[in-house]
Design a protein around this motif. Structure first.
Motif, PDB file in Angstrom:
ATOM      1  N   VAL A 203       7.274   9.293  12.681  1.00  0.00           N
ATOM      2  CA  VAL A 203       7.091   9.634  11.264  1.00  0.00           C
ATOM      3  C   VAL A 203       5.631   9.464  10.864  1.00  0.00           C
ATOM      4  O   VAL A 203       5.057  10.291  10.139  1.00  0.00           O
ATOM      5  CB  VAL A 203       8.005   8.772  10.386  1.00  0.00           C
ATOM      6  CG1 VAL A 203       7.685   8.981   8.904  1.00  0.00           C
ATOM      7  CG2 VAL A 203       9.466   9.083  10.651  1.00  0.00           C
ATOM      8  N   SER A 204       5.002   8.394  11.344  1.00  0.00           N
ATOM      9  CA  SER A 204       3.593   8.160  11.042  1.00  0.00           C
ATOM     10  C   SER A 204       2.713   9.271  11.608  1.00  0.00           C
ATOM     11  O   SER A 204       1.769   9.741  10.939  1.00  0.00           O
ATOM     12  CB  SER A 204       3.162   6.813  11.611  1.00  0.00           C
ATOM     13  OG  SER A 204       1.784   6.590  11.409  1.00  0.00           O
ATOM     14  N   GLN A 208       0.362  11.760   9.352  1.00  0.00           N
ATOM     15  CA  GLN A 208      -1.083  11.883   9.564  1.00  0.00           C
ATOM     16  C   GLN A 208      -1.485  13.305   9.922  1.00  0.00           C
ATOM     17  O   GLN A 208      -2.596  13.750   9.608  1.00  0.00           O
ATOM     18  CB  GLN A 208      -1.523  10.918  10.669  1.00  0.00           C
ATOM     19  CG  GLN A 208      -1.401   9.454  10.278  1.00  0.00           C
ATOM     20  CD  GLN A 208      -1.743   8.528  11.421  1.00  0.00           C
ATOM     21  OE1 GLN A 208      -2.061   8.966  12.524  1.00  0.00           O
ATOM     22  NE2 GLN A 208      -1.669   7.226  11.180  1.00  0.00           N
ATOM     23  N   ALA A 209      -0.574  14.052  10.576  1.00  0.00           N
ATOM     24  CA  ALA A 209      -0.893  15.411  11.000  1.00  0.00           C
ATOM     25  C   ALA A 209      -0.826  16.417   9.852  1.00  0.00           C
ATOM     26  O   ALA A 209      -1.645  17.343   9.783  1.00  0.00           O
ATOM     27  CB  ALA A 209       0.047  15.841  12.125  1.00  0.00           C
ATOM     28  N   PHE A 210       0.148  16.252   8.948  1.00  0.00           N
ATOM     29  CA  PHE A 210       0.388  17.281   7.939  1.00  0.00           C
ATOM     30  C   PHE A 210       0.001  16.844   6.524  1.00  0.00           C
ATOM     31  O   PHE A 210       0.120  17.647   5.581  1.00  0.00           O
ATOM     32  CB  PHE A 210       1.866  17.691   7.939  1.00  0.00           C
ATOM     33  CG  PHE A 210       2.281  18.403   9.190  1.00  0.00           C
ATOM     34  CD1 PHE A 210       2.051  19.764   9.336  1.00  0.00           C
ATOM     35  CD2 PHE A 210       2.886  17.715  10.228  1.00  0.00           C
ATOM     36  CE1 PHE A 210       2.432  20.435  10.487  1.00  0.00           C
ATOM     37  CE2 PHE A 210       3.272  18.375  11.382  1.00  0.00           C
ATOM     38  CZ  PHE A 210       3.041  19.737  11.524  1.00  0.00           C
ATOM     39  N   LEU A 211      -0.426  15.597   6.342  1.00  0.00           N
ATOM     40  CA  LEU A 211      -0.829  15.124   5.027  1.00  0.00           C
ATOM     41  C   LEU A 211      -2.287  14.685   5.067  1.00  0.00           C
ATOM     42  O   LEU A 211      -2.810  14.302   6.118  1.00  0.00           O
ATOM     43  CB  LEU A 211       0.042  13.943   4.577  1.00  0.00           C
ATOM     44  CG  LEU A 211       1.543  14.205   4.402  1.00  0.00           C
ATOM     45  CD1 LEU A 211       2.266  12.907   4.083  1.00  0.00           C
ATOM     46  CD2 LEU A 211       1.811  15.238   3.319  1.00  0.00           C
ATOM     47  N   SER A 212      -2.912  14.745   3.910  1.00  0.00           N
ATOM     48  CA  SER A 212      -4.272  14.228   3.828  1.00  0.00           C
ATOM     49  C   SER A 212      -4.253  12.706   3.976  1.00  0.00           C
ATOM     50  O   SER A 212      -3.232  12.061   3.756  1.00  0.00           O
ATOM     51  CB  SER A 212      -4.910  14.611   2.487  1.00  0.00           C
ATOM     52  OG  SER A 212      -4.222  13.995   1.417  1.00  0.00           O
ATOM     53  N   ARG A 218      -1.183   6.546   0.441  1.00  0.00           N
ATOM     54  CA  ARG A 218      -0.406   6.224  -0.761  1.00  0.00           C
ATOM     55  C   ARG A 218       1.086   6.155  -0.453  1.00  0.00           C
ATOM     56  O   ARG A 218       1.788   5.245  -0.928  1.00  0.00           O
ATOM     57  CB  ARG A 218      -0.673   7.276  -1.836  1.00  0.00           C
ATOM     58  CG  ARG A 218      -2.078   7.183  -2.444  1.00  0.00           C
ATOM     59  CD  ARG A 218      -2.306   8.331  -3.414  1.00  0.00           C
ATOM     60  NE  ARG A 218      -3.636   8.236  -4.042  1.00  0.00           N
ATOM     61  CZ  ARG A 218      -4.135   9.165  -4.837  1.00  0.00           C
ATOM     62  NH1 ARG A 218      -3.424  10.272  -5.126  1.00  0.00           N
ATOM     63  NH2 ARG A 218      -5.346   8.997  -5.367  1.00  0.00           N
ATOM     64  N   ILE A 219       1.577   7.101   0.321  1.00  0.00           N
ATOM     65  CA  ILE A 219       3.000   7.090   0.686  1.00  0.00           C
ATOM     66  C   ILE A 219       3.332   5.863   1.518  1.00  0.00           C
ATOM     67  O   ILE A 219       4.388   5.232   1.340  1.00  0.00           O
ATOM     68  CB  ILE A 219       3.374   8.389   1.429  1.00  0.00           C
ATOM     69  CG1 ILE A 219       3.242   9.593   0.493  1.00  0.00           C
ATOM     70  CG2 ILE A 219       4.790   8.302   1.989  1.00  0.00           C
ATOM     71  CD1 ILE A 219       3.515  10.930   1.162  1.00  0.00           C
ATOM     72  N   ALA A 220       2.447   5.493   2.434  1.00  0.00           N
ATOM     73  CA  ALA A 220       2.681   4.310   3.273  1.00  0.00           C
ATOM     74  C   ALA A 220       2.755   3.042   2.432  1.00  0.00           C
ATOM     75  O   ALA A 220       3.618   2.179   2.644  1.00  0.00           O
ATOM     76  CB  ALA A 220       1.578   4.195   4.320  1.00  0.00           C
ATOM     77  N   MET A 223       6.100   3.066   0.497  1.00  0.00           N
ATOM     78  CA  MET A 223       7.238   2.730   1.348  1.00  0.00           C
ATOM     79  C   MET A 223       7.247   1.248   1.698  1.00  0.00           C
ATOM     80  O   MET A 223       8.316   0.618   1.768  1.00  0.00           O
ATOM     81  CB  MET A 223       7.200   3.577   2.617  1.00  0.00           C
ATOM     82  CG  MET A 223       7.348   5.077   2.381  1.00  0.00           C
ATOM     83  SD  MET A 223       8.848   5.497   1.451  1.00  0.00           S
ATOM     84  CE  MET A 223      10.108   4.965   2.605  1.00  0.00           C
ATOM     85  N   THR A 224       6.072   0.670   1.914  1.00  0.00           N
ATOM     86  CA  THR A 224       5.987  -0.759   2.221  1.00  0.00           C
ATOM     87  C   THR A 224       6.471  -1.598   1.047  1.00  0.00           C
ATOM     88  O   THR A 224       7.257  -2.546   1.206  1.00  0.00           O
ATOM     89  CB  THR A 224       4.542  -1.150   2.588  1.00  0.00           C
ATOM     90  OG1 THR A 224       4.125  -0.378   3.723  1.00  0.00           O
ATOM     91  CG2 THR A 224       4.449  -2.628   2.917  1.00  0.00           C
ATOM     92  N   ILE A 225       6.000  -1.259  -0.157  1.00  0.00           N
ATOM     93  CA  ILE A 225       6.421  -1.994  -1.356  1.00  0.00           C
ATOM     94  C   ILE A 225       7.925  -1.847  -1.571  1.00  0.00           C
ATOM     95  O   ILE A 225       8.629  -2.830  -1.891  1.00  0.00           O
ATOM     96  CB  ILE A 225       5.647  -1.499  -2.582  1.00  0.00           C
ATOM     97  CG1 ILE A 225       4.163  -1.839  -2.458  1.00  0.00           C
ATOM     98  CG2 ILE A 225       6.222  -2.095  -3.870  1.00  0.00           C
ATOM     99  CD1 ILE A 225       3.309  -1.274  -3.568  1.00  0.00           C
TER     100      ILE A 225
END
Length: 378
Positions: A203-204, A208-212, A218-220, A223-225
């Motif tokens: 997923v990571s 990293q491949a398809f998102l800036s 920000r998404i990471a 999801m962590t929070i």
């Protein structure tokens, strides 16, 4: 400039076209979405099982199995997963062994005790001087109205029990028919638990491949929070429910209240619902004790008020409140909104969801103030 303008126009036209398609074929789209959800429902349920088991797995690997994990990661994972399944299975067994018979006892006790409670209240009204004055003030129809409402309550209780038994049979039938889906869900949960590092890496990599880089970061963080908030809430809420149920049972035994184990177990179980769960159990306990003695029922209410203050001011803030990081007023808001949208499940999930939003808004607000301060300094 013209190319950029044409691209924006095409984008707007595409959005309008999509909205028109959704509006015209909304029923077909809803049916298609429902069909897709029913197809992937075992996988969704399996993911939920994996997430709940992973809360225990992570804590076992970080504490009890820390040394074993340093030697053999796979062996530590297998032992932690088996232990987590055993713990969850033991909890389910205890619920079936303790809660279900207690609920049956409560329902039976209420059905048998309500007529006696009605008689005791009638006797209290007739013998009490204060009640006599109230009776004379409101007129001779007070007893007749009370009997009428009492009969309605009895009929409602009888119908509710009948509906509960019918729903219970339907749930058992649905559980039997969904056994195959449960097997798929449990198998999927095991695959997720044993391969969660690989799945997270995949997923990571896709992110990293398809998102800036900014969007991915920000998404990471989000999801962590979310993961930390939900896991901490579930653990804290479970511990708080066990503590409250145990204190209630011990206190009732010391004060010699009837149905101590039944009411204490039921209050502990309903305490899984934040703030209001214990009150629901207390109301049932009051009716159950009142069927035996109104005096003891009133003393039980005093005991519950004291216990509730202890829970609100000491147990809940230390066990749950600090773990989710939101003030009590926002917990009340989250429960109200969640309960209105999703019933009991909404009340349970509303608190960690709101806590996640609360923390994210706090982070964004802090960054915004920092940017304004820097801009003002320049």
């Amino acid at each position: 400039m013209n190319k950029k303008l044409d691209a924006k126009i095409l984008m707007y036209l595409l959005v309008i076209f999509i909205f028109l398609m959704v509006y015209n074929y909304s029923e077909t789209i809803i049916n298609w979405v429902r069909m897709m959800i029913s197809v992937v429902e075992p996988l969704i349920f399996g993911g939920l099982i994996a997430y709940l088991l992973n809360i225990i797995v992570v804590r076992l690997e970080r504490t009890v199995l820390r040394r074993l994990q340093a030697r053999s990661t796979y062996l530590a994972r297998a032992l932690s997963v088996v232990s987590a399944i055993f713990i969850i299975g033991l909890v389910i067994y205890l619920i079936i062994k303790l809660i279900v018979p207690q609920v049956s006892t409560i329902i039976t006790g209420l059905i048998r005790g309500l007529p006696l409670l009605v008689t005791q209240i009638q006797t209290f009204i007739e013998d009490s001087s204060l009640a006599s004055e109230v009776f004379n003030y409101f007129g001779e129809n007070l007893i007749a109205d009370f009997n009428d409402y009492s009969q309605r309550i009895l009929n409602f209780a009888t119908n509710s029990v009948s509906q509960f038994l019918t729903s219970f049979v339907q749930v058992i039938g649905g559980a039997t028919s969904g056994l195959f889906s449960l097997v798929i869900a449990f198998s999927f949960a095991l695959y997720v638990l044993f391969g969660k590092e690989r799945l997270l890496h995949q997923v990571s990599t896709l992110g990293q491949a398809f998102l800036s880089s900014t969007t991915y970061r920000r998404i990471a963080v989000l999801m962590t929070i979310t993961n930390q908030t939900f896991s901490s809430f579930f653990v804290g809420q479970t511990i708080e429910a066990v503590i409250l149920g145990s204190l209630c049972t011990i206190g009732m035994l010391l004060l010699r209240f009837p149905f101590a184990l039944t009411i204490g177990t039921f209050i502990g179980f309903t305490a899984l619902i934040p703030l209001f769960g214990a009150l629901i159990g207390a109301a049932v306990g009051f009716l159950l004790i009142a069927s035996q003695s109104i005096t003891q029922a009133l003393l039980f209410i005093i005991f519950i008020i004291v216990l509730q203050q202890l829970e609100t001011n000491l147990i809940y803030p230390r066990v749950v409140g600090t773990s989710i990081g939101i003030p009590g007023i926002w917990v009340l808001v989250a429960i109200t909104i969640g309960g209105g949208l999703g019933g009991l499940a909404g009340m349970l999930l509303g608190v960690p969801t709101f806590a996640t939003v609360y923390q994210v808004v706090g982070i964004l607000t802090h960054k915004r103030l920092q940017m304004k301060a820097m801009a003002a300094g320049e």
